[in-house]
Design a protein around this motif. Structure first.
Motif, PDB file in Angstrom:
ATOM      1  N   HIS A   1     -12.741 -25.091  13.969  1.00  0.00           N
ATOM      2  CA  HIS A   1     -14.154 -25.206  14.414  1.00  0.00           C
ATOM      3  C   HIS A   1     -14.426 -24.678  15.843  1.00  0.00           C
ATOM      4  O   HIS A   1     -13.485 -24.548  16.496  1.00  0.00           O
ATOM      5  N   PHE A   2     -15.635 -24.379  15.760  1.00  0.00           N
ATOM      6  CA  PHE A   2     -16.177 -23.577  16.887  1.00  0.00           C
ATOM      7  C   PHE A   2     -17.652 -24.152  17.426  1.00  0.00           C
ATOM      8  O   PHE A   2     -18.480 -24.523  16.452  1.00  0.00           O
ATOM      9  N   TRP A   3     -17.937 -24.129  18.678  1.00  0.00           N
ATOM     10  CA  TRP A   3     -19.248 -24.473  19.217  1.00  0.00           C
ATOM     11  C   TRP A   3     -19.827 -23.129  19.025  1.00  0.00           C
ATOM     12  O   TRP A   3     -19.159 -22.151  19.464  1.00  0.00           O
ATOM     13  N   GLU A   4     -21.259 -23.191  18.481  1.00  0.00           N
ATOM     14  CA  GLU A   4     -21.945 -22.042  18.570  1.00  0.00           C
ATOM     15  C   GLU A   4     -23.361 -22.263  19.093  1.00  0.00           C
ATOM     16  O   GLU A   4     -24.087 -23.304  18.815  1.00  0.00           O
ATOM     17  N   GLY A   5     -23.905 -21.306  20.149  1.00  0.00           N
ATOM     18  CA  GLY A   5     -25.304 -21.601  20.391  1.00  0.00           C
ATOM     19  C   GLY A   5     -26.110 -21.352  19.607  1.00  0.00           C
ATOM     20  O   GLY A   5     -26.925 -22.212  18.756  1.00  0.00           O
ATOM     21  N   SER A   6     -26.352 -20.064  19.015  1.00  0.00           N
ATOM     22  CA  SER A   6     -27.072 -19.703  18.028  1.00  0.00           C
ATOM     23  C   SER A   6     -25.852 -19.085  16.905  1.00  0.00           C
ATOM     24  O   SER A   6     -25.227 -18.072  17.729  1.00  0.00           O
ATOM     25  N   PRO A   7     -26.060 -19.343  15.983  1.00  0.00           N
ATOM     26  CA  PRO A   7     -25.024 -18.827  14.834  1.00  0.00           C
ATOM     27  C   PRO A   7     -24.787 -17.676  14.632  1.00  0.00           C
ATOM     28  O   PRO A   7     -25.832 -16.825  14.601  1.00  0.00           O
ATOM     29  N   ARG A   8     -23.533 -16.737  14.634  1.00  0.00           N
ATOM     30  CA  ARG A   8     -23.312 -15.667  14.164  1.00  0.00           C
ATOM     31  C   ARG A   8     -23.693 -15.336  13.025  1.00  0.00           C
ATOM     32  O   ARG A   8     -24.540 -14.268  12.764  1.00  0.00           O
ATOM     33  N   TYR A   9     -23.576 -16.016  11.902  1.00  0.00           N
ATOM     34  CA  TYR A   9     -23.651 -15.695  10.607  1.00  0.00           C
ATOM     35  C   TYR A   9     -24.908 -16.140  10.025  1.00  0.00           C
ATOM     36  O   TYR A   9     -25.265 -17.599  10.639  1.00  0.00           O
ATOM     37  N   ALA A  10     -25.511 -15.411   9.182  1.00  0.00           N
ATOM     38  CA  ALA A  10     -26.953 -15.974   8.696  1.00  0.00           C
ATOM     39  C   ALA A  10     -26.556 -17.125   8.131  1.00  0.00           C
ATOM     40  O   ALA A  10     -25.575 -17.271   7.324  1.00  0.00           O
ATOM     41  N   GLN A  11     -27.544 -18.344   8.073  1.00  0.00           N
ATOM     42  CA  GLN A  11     -27.316 -19.734   7.387  1.00  0.00           C
ATOM     43  C   GLN A  11     -28.144 -19.787   6.283  1.00  0.00           C
ATOM     44  O   GLN A  11     -29.356 -19.154   6.499  1.00  0.00           O
TER      45      GLN A  11
ATOM     46  N   ASP B   1     -26.971  -7.908  11.508  1.00  0.00           N
ATOM     47  CA  ASP B   1     -26.983  -8.419  10.153  1.00  0.00           C
ATOM     48  C   ASP B   1     -26.520  -9.606   9.826  1.00  0.00           C
ATOM     49  O   ASP B   1     -26.395 -10.545  10.762  1.00  0.00           O
ATOM     50  N   ASP B   2     -26.223 -10.091   8.376  1.00  0.00           N
ATOM     51  CA  ASP B   2     -26.212 -11.431   8.249  1.00  0.00           C
ATOM     52  C   ASP B   2     -24.830 -11.838   8.588  1.00  0.00           C
ATOM     53  O   ASP B   2     -24.555 -12.821   8.736  1.00  0.00           O
ATOM     54  N   ASN B   3     -23.731 -11.008   8.889  1.00  0.00           N
ATOM     55  CA  ASN B   3     -22.578 -11.221   9.613  1.00  0.00           C
ATOM     56  C   ASN B   3     -22.675 -11.306  11.164  1.00  0.00           C
ATOM     57  O   ASN B   3     -21.552 -11.321  11.680  1.00  0.00           O
ATOM     58  N   GLY B   4     -23.692 -11.292  11.544  1.00  0.00           N
ATOM     59  CA  GLY B   4     -23.958 -10.846  13.193  1.00  0.00           C
ATOM     60  C   GLY B   4     -23.223  -9.801  13.878  1.00  0.00           C
ATOM     61  O   GLY B   4     -23.005  -9.648  15.179  1.00  0.00           O
ATOM     62  N   ALA B   5     -23.220  -8.722  13.166  1.00  0.00           N
ATOM     63  CA  ALA B   5     -22.958  -7.339  13.558  1.00  0.00           C
ATOM     64  C   ALA B   5     -24.180  -6.428  13.912  1.00  0.00           C
ATOM     65  O   ALA B   5     -25.086  -6.568  12.951  1.00  0.00           O
TER      66      ALA B   5
ATOM     67  N   ASP C   1     -14.520  -9.446  15.790  1.00  0.00           N
ATOM     68  CA  ASP C   1     -14.748  -9.753  14.688  1.00  0.00           C
ATOM     69  C   ASP C   1     -13.785 -10.859  14.133  1.00  0.00           C
ATOM     70  O   ASP C   1     -12.331 -10.705  14.196  1.00  0.00           O
ATOM     71  N   ILE C   2     -14.224 -11.749  13.557  1.00  0.00           N
ATOM     72  CA  ILE C   2     -13.275 -13.084  13.265  1.00  0.00           C
ATOM     73  C   ILE C   2     -12.359 -12.702  12.067  1.00  0.00           C
ATOM     74  O   ILE C   2     -11.387 -13.421  11.706  1.00  0.00           O
ATOM     75  N   ASN C   3     -12.644 -11.581  11.281  1.00  0.00           N
ATOM     76  CA  ASN C   3     -11.795 -11.072  10.329  1.00  0.00           C
ATOM     77  C   ASN C   3     -10.736  -9.920  10.872  1.00  0.00           C
ATOM     78  O   ASN C   3     -10.133  -9.274  10.124  1.00  0.00           O
ATOM     79  N   SER C   4     -10.592  -9.883  11.988  1.00  0.00           N
ATOM     80  CA  SER C   4      -9.527  -8.943  12.505  1.00  0.00           C
ATOM     81  C   SER C   4      -8.273  -9.454  12.264  1.00  0.00           C
ATOM     82  O   SER C   4      -7.868 -10.823  12.076  1.00  0.00           O
TER      83      SER C   4
END
Length: 434
Positions: free
Chosen positions: A293-303, A320-324, A280-283
């Motif tokens: 910034h981060f590389w992402e293959g497929s985005p975790r969060y809905a865009q 879900d929209d947050n990738g969880a 969780d990026i909000n840990s």
């Protein structure tokens, strides 16, 4: 359907008694993924059997769990649409412990005991490298979802493919211009001390050099390390950008300790999402990542510009929209990588249909049919984006996403083009005997 760790539990499966008994008879560590339909038109045909080499335990366990979920979703979608050549798909799962020696044993077991049509799903580079010879010896097609450059290097063998996820060399080449132009020119690199990390070690310096930037320090850290503060004094004071990519169960500790070491006065950060997959990026303790910034293959969060195919894929795999996981916000996915399982299975489907694949006797035809593929259009089968495929090096090429941490979420701020990551082949697998 799953046990307490999120893996598939046969005791709660809806599989038929006959299929369950077949699975139980195969031995310990074996499971059969859900997603079967009955095929009246193909009742006399055996299922297409896919041997899934899963990282259920070891440092890759978080990936293994989500790779299984994604694979189950893809198999269900394929079976619901009629299977492959009118035959249902059956997935046989074996745990390789994220260990190369055990991985080779698993590949052999699929070939000789389970008699699967292919082997599929391996992520960690050292496991792929350790398992590939067994696939070549057994002459069983081995479709990995790994990212490493080992397949495209043509140093493995003709039976190994990576058609559903791009490799590190291509990823770095695509993103180096953005890093040099937007993050900084003096880069310190932190990477895991094994094959995957060595790809970053080897390919980042020349890619940045071509953009007028330099890697001024490289710090290798064992993937099993549990404390990282002792490494950070090695970072030169003149560093403008820390390029980090870490894997394993202690990635959260790595990122937290990096923040504690620098406080608010840190260099720019550019990371591969590997450093935060399933985290969780909000840990607490990760607030300092805001603005990085981060590389992402497929985005975790809905865009906001997600395609209909991307939305359908996310719904199918249950994020879900947050990738969880839907219904469990603490169960964060490995979204940057797991899409490769979905897309690879559709490549296998296409190649088997092109080859008129009927069984293990047609494995050579399957290899040649896969090598003949050239491109995959963006859509339900390839929701991450369009790709090209080079049959000589058994590697696909696609787009990369660069995302910025803003307000506790990742927002895609740049997408590369396929051509940004193309490079000259280093060899040609098609010249090898089958």
């Amino acid at each position: 359907m799953t046990d307490k760790n999120g893996f598939f539990d046969l005791s709660k499966s809806t599989l038929s008694r006959r299929t369950a008994l077949k699975g139980l008879a195969a031995g310990a560590g074996l499971a059969v993924a859900p997603g079967f339909v009955r095929y009246s038109q193909a009742q006399s045909s055996a299922p297409v059997k896919i041997g899934f080499q899963s990282h259920r335990t070891g440092i890759g366990a978080a990936y293994g769990r989500w790779y299984e979920k994604t694979t189950a979703a893809a198999v269900k979608a394929i079976n619901d649409a009629g299977g492959i050549n009118g035959r249902p798909v059956e997935v046989v799962i074996e745990d390789d412990g994220t260990d190369p020696a055990r991985g080779a044993e698993v590949v052999g077991k699929f070939a000789t005991q389970h008699k699967t049509d292919i082997v599929f799903g391996t992520l960690f580079s050292h496991v792929v490298i350790g398992s590939a010879p067994a696939a070549g010896e057994a002459k069983i097609p081995y479709f990995v979802v790994s990212e490493g450059h080992h397949v495209a290097s043509t140093k493995l063998n003709r039976y190994v493919f990576q058609p559903g996820i791009t490799d590190v060399k291509s990823q770095i080449q695509s993103m180096a211009p953005w890093i040099a132009a937007n993050a900084g020119k003096k880069v310190t690199q932190i990477f895991p001390d094994f094959a995957f990390g060595y790809d970053h070690r080897d390919y980042l310096p020349p890619a940045l050099k071509a953009q007028g930037a330099d890697v001024i320090a490289q710090i290798a850290i064992p993937p099993t390390e549990s404390s990282f503060t002792k490494y950070f004094p090695q970072i030169p004071a003149e560093t403008e950008v820390i390029y980090h990519v870490m894997v394993g169960p202690a990635v959260l500790t790595f990122v937290k300790e990096l923040g504690e070491f620098y406080g608010s006065n840190r260099p720019q950060l550019f990371g591969f999402m590997d450093s935060l997959e399933a985290t969780d990026i909000n840990s607490p303790g990760l607030e300092f990542l805001d603005g990085s910034h981060f590389w992402e293959g497929s985005p975790r969060y809905a865009q906001p510009d997600d395609s209909a195919a991307q939305k359908a894929y996310r719904a199918a795999v249950g994020i879900d929209d947050n990738g969880a996981a839907v219904g469990d916000p603490k169960d964060v996915s490995t979204a940057s990588h797991m899409f490769g399982c979905w897309e690879t299975l559709y490549v296998v489907k296409k190649a088997m249909e092109d080859a008129g694949y009927k069984g293990p006797e047609d494995r050579a035809k399957l290899v040649e049919a896969t090598e003949a593929l050239t491109e995959f259009a963006e859509g339900p089968e390839h929701p991450q984006g369009p790709k090209t495929f080079n049959g000589k090096i058994h590697q696909c090429f696609g787009i990369q996403n660069i995302s910025k941490v803003e307000g506790g979420k990742l927002k895609v701020v740049h997408k590369t083009k396929i051509e940004d990551g193309l490079y000259e082949p280093e060899g040609d697998y098609t010249t090898q005997a089958l």
